[in-house]
Design an enzyme around this catalytic site. Structure first.
Site, PDB file in Angstrom:
ATOM      1  N   ASP A 182      -5.629  14.778 -16.884  1.00  0.00           N
ATOM      2  CA  ASP A 182      -7.459  15.166 -16.514  1.00  0.00           C
ATOM      3  C   ASP A 182      -8.248  15.250 -17.701  1.00  0.00           C
ATOM      4  O   ASP A 182      -9.321  14.862 -17.800  1.00  0.00           O
ATOM      5  CB  ASP A 182      -7.648  15.442 -15.390  1.00  0.00           C
ATOM      6  N   SER A 183      -8.092  16.082 -18.071  1.00  0.00           N
ATOM      7  CA  SER A 183      -8.283  17.174 -18.868  1.00  0.00           C
ATOM      8  C   SER A 183      -8.867  15.362 -20.353  1.00  0.00           C
ATOM      9  O   SER A 183      -9.850  16.396 -21.074  1.00  0.00           O
ATOM     10  CB  SER A 183      -7.691  18.594 -19.413  1.00  0.00           C
TER      11      SER A 183
END
Length: 397
Positions: free
Chosen positions: A169-170
């Site tokens: 996600d990051s």
């Protein structure tokens, strides 16, 4: 709220996303000075408000900092109209719904660009906006698996592991932010906005180094190798009398300095270890030799030797170590904030550092859903108090 000196101080962002990828992109832009207006569903709001570990759920305090919260129900026409009104006043809009969702709500790129041709629409999804998998649900872990990350993380005799953070996600959020900044620059030339399409699996793929061409050219398949990189030696965590310590000395000159620190300078010219390839072929043997030496030393004594001889090395830090480290303090890598709910606590500072247009944590995360409805809907959109109350009564805000 502190003075905004950020590079994006003149940029307004509408954040429609929830959970991690979209909101982290918004956090990055907000840290750089953008006015981020986070649109949350009325009621519970973003699930991130309840995420975290331990008794205090503090993830929200990080990912929602530098944002204002408004509430809008995107599943009803009145809530969708709020987004259209906001988009008319925005530079960037972020969303991380399943592809097709915005279009279903009448908020797809074509519709939004008809309202604001300069709008940059950042779309984060599991598989991207096109392709045969685009309509599938996708979370960070799935992107990590498809992008190649999970297959090479962990011990070789165990199932694939994951990192202790949501790296997929990051990464997708970071590339989405990068794309938004590039699109802002392009808009200076063209006068037009565009769509930034950041897929979780492709974001992971970008950091997989030469995994694919190695397979194509030589048939090499990277495998899980535990705490080391295959054939990169010495580079590992080594035992000490009172803990563990990370040493990275795989480059020839650095390895020679490590050998000097060990009191065995002749090892650097020993044919078994003299070259990068030779050390890689004897990785286990070399690690065992170094570990036998480090096990006789304390962490403090080993660190002093590594500093003296210029060998890249470091302690394995947790939160407590970071809070007590003078380098973290000197660079203000952690900042102290004072929250009405949680009191005084520390979190990571804005990053990266810019020498002139300073990034910063200017405001705390919104305490309540729709905390800034009157401020944004009234001052920005020109709604009256009566109109705002009517939207709330209808469940649209």
């Amino acid at each position: 709220m502190t003075e905004n000196k950020g590079a994006l101080a003149d940029i307004r962002v509408i954040e429609l996303g929830q959970l991690i990828a979209g909101p982290f992109c918004g956090q990055l832009l907000g840290d750089m000075g953008a006015d981020v207006i986070k649109v949350e569903p009325p009621g519970a709001g973003d699930p991130m408000r309840e995420w975290g570990h331990g008794d205090a759920k503090l993830w929200w305090e990080v990912v929602a900092r530098n944002k204002r919260s408004v509430s809008a129900n995107l599943r009803v026409p009145e809530g969708q109209e709020i987004v259209r009104l906001l988009a008319a006043h925005a530079d960037i809009l972020i969303e991380n719904f399943r592809p097709g969702t915005l279009e279903k709500w009448g908020l797809g790129p074509e519709a939004l660009h008809a309202i604001n041709p300069r709008l940059i629409i950042v779309r984060v999804s599991g598989y991207g906006q096109t392709g045969p998998y685009s309509s599938r649900a996708g979370f960070g872990g799935i992107g990590e698996a498809m992008g190649g990350w999970r297959a090479i993380v962990g011990d070789p005799d165990r199932p694939p592991s994951r990192m202790g953070v949501s790296i997929g996600d990051s990464l997708a959020a970071s590339y989405a932010c990068m794309g938004a900044l590039a699109a802002l620059h392009a808009r200076e030339r063209t006068g037009r906005g565009q769509v930034v399409d950041s897929a979780l699996y492709e974001a992971v793929l970008q950091v997989m180094e030469s995994l694919v061409p190695e397979y194509v050219v030589s048939g090499h398949v990277r495998k899980r190798s535990g705490s080391v990189l295959e054939a990169i030696a010495p580079s590992n965590v080594y035992p000490c009398r009172d803990g563990e310590y990370l040493i990275g000395a795989n480059q020839d000159a650095v390895f020679a300095r490590l050998c000097a620190a060990m009191g065995a300078p002749a090892l650097a010219s020993d044919p078994r270890y003299a070259t990068h390839r030779a050390r890689g072929e004897r990785q286990v043997e070399l690690d065992e030799r170094i570990a036998a030496w480090t096990a006789t030393l304390t962490v403090d004594a080993l660190e002093a030797l590594m500093i003296e001889h210029g060998v890249p090395a470091g302690r394995i830090y947790g939160a407590k170590d970071m809070l007590n480290d003078p380098h973290f303090a000197a660079r203000e890598a952690l900042i102290e904030v004072d929250s009405p709910r949680w009191g005084t606590f520390q979190m990571q500072n804005a990053f990266p550092r810019l020498s002139d247009t300073t990034s910063a944590v200017r405001r705390l995360a919104p305490a309540t859903v729709g905390e800034h409805n009157h401020e944004v809907y009234g001052e920005l959109l020109g709604m009256t108090e009566t109109q705002i109350r009517q939207l709330k009564a209808k469940g649209a805000a």
